[in-house]
Write a protein that holds these residues in place. Structure first.
Motif, PDB file in Angstrom:
ATOM      1  N   GLY A  86     -12.923  18.160  11.067  1.00  0.00           N
ATOM      2  CA  GLY A  86     -11.717  18.947  11.414  1.00  0.00           C
ATOM      3  C   GLY A  86     -12.144  20.110  12.354  1.00  0.00           C
ATOM      4  N   ARG A  87     -13.420  20.166  12.770  1.00  0.00           N
ATOM      5  CA  ARG A  87     -14.028  21.394  13.559  1.00  0.00           C
ATOM      6  C   ARG A  87     -13.680  21.152  14.932  1.00  0.00           C
ATOM      7  NH1 ARG A  87     -17.244  20.640   9.146  1.00  0.00           N
ATOM      8  NH2 ARG A  87     -17.750  22.659   7.881  1.00  0.00           N
ATOM      9  N   THR A  88     -13.646  22.281  15.745  1.00  0.00           N
ATOM     10  CA  THR A  88     -13.356  22.371  17.086  1.00  0.00           C
ATOM     11  C   THR A  88     -14.555  22.131  18.024  1.00  0.00           C
ATOM     12  OG1 THR A  88     -11.416  23.567  16.908  1.00  0.00           O
ATOM     13  CG2 THR A  88     -12.209  23.690  19.019  1.00  0.00           C
ATOM     14  N   VAL A  89     -14.499  21.061  18.945  1.00  0.00           N
ATOM     15  CA  VAL A  89     -15.663  21.061  19.867  1.00  0.00           C
ATOM     16  C   VAL A  89     -15.202  21.247  21.096  1.00  0.00           C
ATOM     17  CG1 VAL A  89     -17.118  19.248  20.669  1.00  0.00           C
ATOM     18  CG2 VAL A  89     -16.487  19.101  18.328  1.00  0.00           C
ATOM     19  N   ILE A  90     -16.151  22.015  21.867  1.00  0.00           N
ATOM     20  CA  ILE A  90     -15.952  22.255  23.331  1.00  0.00           C
ATOM     21  C   ILE A  90     -16.914  21.790  24.326  1.00  0.00           C
ATOM     22  CG2 ILE A  90     -14.521  24.371  22.818  1.00  0.00           C
ATOM     23  CD1 ILE A  90     -17.045  26.052  23.444  1.00  0.00           C
ATOM     24  N   PRO A  91     -16.912  21.837  25.376  1.00  0.00           N
ATOM     25  CA  PRO A  91     -17.914  21.637  26.585  1.00  0.00           C
ATOM     26  C   PRO A  91     -19.013  22.611  26.230  1.00  0.00           C
ATOM     27  CG  PRO A  91     -15.850  21.270  27.495  1.00  0.00           C
ATOM     28  CD  PRO A  91     -15.565  21.920  26.167  1.00  0.00           C
ATOM     29  N   GLY A  92     -20.341  22.361  26.395  1.00  0.00           N
ATOM     30  CA  GLY A  92     -21.272  23.418  26.105  1.00  0.00           C
ATOM     31  C   GLY A  92     -21.137  24.446  27.475  1.00  0.00           C
ATOM     32  N   ALA A 524     -20.433  21.927  21.891  1.00  0.00           N
ATOM     33  CA  ALA A 524     -20.821  22.858  20.962  1.00  0.00           C
ATOM     34  C   ALA A 524     -19.522  22.737  19.810  1.00  0.00           C
ATOM     35  CB  ALA A 524     -20.912  24.236  21.382  1.00  0.00           C
ATOM     36  N   VAL A 525     -19.986  22.391  18.588  1.00  0.00           N
ATOM     37  CA  VAL A 525     -19.031  22.378  17.360  1.00  0.00           C
ATOM     38  C   VAL A 525     -19.049  23.937  17.003  1.00  0.00           C
ATOM     39  CG1 VAL A 525     -18.660  21.537  15.482  1.00  0.00           C
ATOM     40  CG2 VAL A 525     -19.936  19.981  16.984  1.00  0.00           C
ATOM     41  N   LEU A 526     -17.899  24.183  17.118  1.00  0.00           N
ATOM     42  CA  LEU A 526     -17.473  26.049  16.741  1.00  0.00           C
ATOM     43  C   LEU A 526     -17.404  26.229  15.100  1.00  0.00           C
ATOM     44  CD1 LEU A 526     -15.332  26.615  19.837  1.00  0.00           C
ATOM     45  CD2 LEU A 526     -17.808  26.614  19.523  1.00  0.00           C
ATOM     46  N   LEU A 545     -23.193  23.369  16.003  1.00  0.00           N
ATOM     47  CA  LEU A 545     -23.823  22.395  16.309  1.00  0.00           C
ATOM     48  C   LEU A 545     -23.936  22.273  17.789  1.00  0.00           C
ATOM     49  CD1 LEU A 545     -25.356  19.531  15.728  1.00  0.00           C
ATOM     50  CD2 LEU A 545     -23.168  18.560  15.787  1.00  0.00           C
ATOM     51  N   THR A 546     -25.150  22.118  18.410  1.00  0.00           N
ATOM     52  CA  THR A 546     -25.175  22.386  19.843  1.00  0.00           C
ATOM     53  C   THR A 546     -25.708  20.951  20.277  1.00  0.00           C
ATOM     54  OG1 THR A 546     -25.029  24.706  19.805  1.00  0.00           O
ATOM     55  CG2 THR A 546     -25.696  23.744  21.964  1.00  0.00           C
ATOM     56  N   MET A 547     -25.462  20.522  21.484  1.00  0.00           N
ATOM     57  CA  MET A 547     -26.122  19.180  21.695  1.00  0.00           C
ATOM     58  C   MET A 547     -26.292  19.337  23.285  1.00  0.00           C
ATOM     59  SD  MET A 547     -24.686  15.734  20.000  1.00  0.00           S
ATOM     60  CE  MET A 547     -24.659  15.478  18.411  1.00  0.00           C
ATOM     61  N   VAL A 548     -27.415  19.127  23.878  1.00  0.00           N
ATOM     62  CA  VAL A 548     -27.770  18.952  25.657  1.00  0.00           C
ATOM     63  C   VAL A 548     -28.150  17.680  25.552  1.00  0.00           C
ATOM     64  CG1 VAL A 548     -28.947  19.835  27.235  1.00  0.00           C
ATOM     65  CG2 VAL A 548     -28.223  21.361  25.778  1.00  0.00           C
ATOM     66  N   GLY A 549     -27.196  16.933  26.392  1.00  0.00           N
ATOM     67  CA  GLY A 549     -27.509  15.690  26.745  1.00  0.00           C
ATOM     68  C   GLY A 549     -27.465  14.636  25.393  1.00  0.00           C
TER      69      GLY A 549
END
Length: 568
Positions: A86-92, A524-526, A545-549
């Motif tokens: 249920g967590r919020t995800v935003i663009p990096g 980024a998962v906030l 949780l942060t992802m790049v590519g």
């Protein structure tokens, strides 16, 4: 039955939309995703600011977004499925103006006071560092703090710093206006009189006319003093750079636009270049260059850029153009001389002829007409609208200035400097005028592209959520609300400033800045929902949780196990 022309047009648009949607669904169904994030609240920041449950990633790019069940059907046999709970995800997030390359060089060797709540705690960090340092080695606090963040509401004094680090020279810089040096630091730098800290600096003297250790100075003077400090080794620069970029990742940062600036020389870029070559960068870097010395700015930049055409680099690091300081003699914090204006015009005309993007530091609205006059003249010969030129800072921009900027397609880069200096602003211009600074809502109503950032780390915190909170509530680090709500952006608009708009500034909006199919899976998962958390708590949000590519560059509970995989 025949439809009227308007009805035919509407039907044609509807039919086109259906065809595109069907085509997208077919393409998505033919894909095999290697990563699925599901059961979340995904803020795509697309044109409609749509919210989805899940997204699918393949080879570092987003394949599709939509309901969790649909995205799971795209998973390959070996796909990684991540339940977001249920967590919020935003663009990096992309910091649209930060001195990140410079900050990274010394991040591993500096004492960091950013966000420290009390002066007692800050001094304890000096004490603890002194216990681990060799006698004679430097202890440096390079900025990013202000006394308003401390419960004591005061700056340190030289005697108390010298008492806790008697065997080490200590350098403590406050923003770009004040410096504390302990006796060992003054001795090591051989500072005896104002002549040693000019132009732009003045020693504070005690009753016996001896230096107290405090220097009041401007950015140029402090930059020259800072340049005299021992430089970290290349190994320390690489270590500091890795640590700083990982720190950025923990805050949801996946990209930066670096502004060059004071104390940045060709050698200053070698550490970030090595990380890039070794494929160890964890943030995407768009960097600007300025001349390292005054007097020959245009010639220097022309020489430096001979092998740097616009956009030179790749998706992890590219040259974005000249900036932020184009003419050192007129740093545009005050009036610009006729000679300075002529030099600036020559520089900008050259940049336009080459198709370069630029960032330009400019503070007072009372003189920004000089800059806009120059750009309007250049625009007659070289259209600048597509060059993405950015005016930085300009906190007191008038509506008329913003209209002229909009007509030229200029970007307004608004950093959170007043989060640290709002109280001083009120004293200088009055409470009523301060309520209008900066006119973010007005600029957006005019259609101006407004990009977010921090200008960190010497003059502010690098935390993007602190910046986002300040955009929304206009309240300083000391708790004073200086800007009125009428000039605040909405939560969606503020997030756009730090995602799609800052990616636009970096000439990367076709690759990142939103969570749409075809774009890089930078996200980024906030730790909390950005859209519903109390505004006063937004500054406390972190990325879990942060992802790049599509690669994991930061993971905290409950996703720590993802940091142990091959992506790490």
């Amino acid at each position: 039955m025949l439809l009227p022309r308007s009805g035919l047009a509407k039907f044609a648009r509807y039919l086109a939309a259906v065809i595109v949607a069907a085509s997208s669904a077919t393409i998505a169904s033919a894909q095999t995703a290697d990563t699925i994030l599901f059961n979340g609240k995904i803020l795509t920041v697309d044109r409609d600011f749509s919210v989805q449950q899940a997204l699918a990633i393949e080879n570092g790019r987003i394949v599709a977004t939509g309901p969790s069940a649909d995205m799971k059907r795209l998973a390959g046999d070996k796909a990684r499925l991540v339940d977001l709970g249920g967590r919020t995800v935003i663009p990096g997030l992309t910091d649209g103006h930060i001195h990140g390359i410079r900050a990274a060089l010394t991040f591993g060797t500096e004492v960091n006071w950013i966000g420290v709540p009390t002066l007692k705690d800050a001094l304890e960090k000096i004490r603890a560092t002194a216990k681990t340092q060799k006698p004679g080695s430097w202890i440096v606090v390079a900025g990013g703090w202000t006394e308003e963040q401390f419960a004591e509401k005061r700056r340190p004094i030289p005697s108390e710093v010298a008492a806790i680090a008697p065997d080490n020279p200590v350098y403590i810089q406050h923003l770009y206006d004040w410096l504390l040096l302990t006796p060992k630091a003054i001795e090591a730098l051989n500072i005896r009189s104002d002549a040693d800290v000019t132009p732009g600096g003045k020693l504070e003297l005690d009753a016996a006319d001896k230096p107290t250790g405090v220097i009041n100075a401007n950015g140029n003077a402090l930059g020259k003093i800072f340049d005299k400090l021992p430089k970290p080794t290349m190994e320390q620069q690489l270590d500091g750079s890795k640590k700083f970029f990982r720190e950025m990742n923990s805050l949801g940062i996946t990209g930066i636009v670096d502004g060059g600036g004071v104390s940045m020389y060709p050698a200053s870029y070698q550490a970030v270049f090595k990380l890039w070559r070794d494929k160890q960068l964890t943030v995407r870097v768009a960097y600007h260059l300025c001349s390292p010395k005054p007097g020959s700015e245009l010639a220097d930049v022309q020489n430096l850029t001979q092998l740097l055409p616009p956009g030179f680099g790749d998706s992890m690091l590219h040259f974005n153009g000249p900036g932020e300081i184009l003419i050192w003699a007129d740093w545009t914090d005050g009036d610009i001389t006729p000679d300075g204006k002529a030099k600036l015009a020559e520089f900008l005309r050259w940049a336009a002829s080459k198709g370069y993007t630029i960032q330009l530091h400019w503070n007072p609205d009372r003189t920004v007409h000089d800059l806009i006059d120059v750009v309007e003249d250049i625009n007659k010969d070289y259209p600048v609208r597509d060059l993405r030129w950015t005016v930085l800072h300009l906190y007191n921009a008038s509506e008329d200035s913003l209209k002229r900027m909009k007509s030229l397609g200029l970007i307004w880069g608004v950093q959170d400097g007043l989060y640290f200096g709002g109280e001083r602003l009120q004293r200088e211009v009055g409470v009523d005028q301060a309520r209008l600074m900066p006119r973010i809502a007005t600029a957006m109503k005019l259609g101006l592209t407004v990009a977010g950032g921090t200008d960190a780390h010497r003059v502010s915190s690098y935390n993007p959520f602190v910046s986002l909170q300040w955009y929304l509530d206009g309240t300083t680090i000391g708790g004073t609300k200086t800007r009125g709500d009428e000039e605040a952006p909405s939560r969606q608009q503020a997030l756009e400033m730090y995602t799609r708009n800052s990616a636009f500034m970096a000439n990367d909006d076709d690759k990142r800045g939103t969570l749409e199919p075809g774009k890089f899976a930078d996200l980024a998962v906030l730790s909390a929902d950005y859209l519903t958390a109390p505004v006063s708590d937004i500054g406390k949000i972190r990325s879990v949780l942060t992802m790049v590519g599509g690669k994991v560059v930061h993971a905290a509970e409950p996703f720590t196990e993802l940091a142990l995989g091959p992506d790490r």
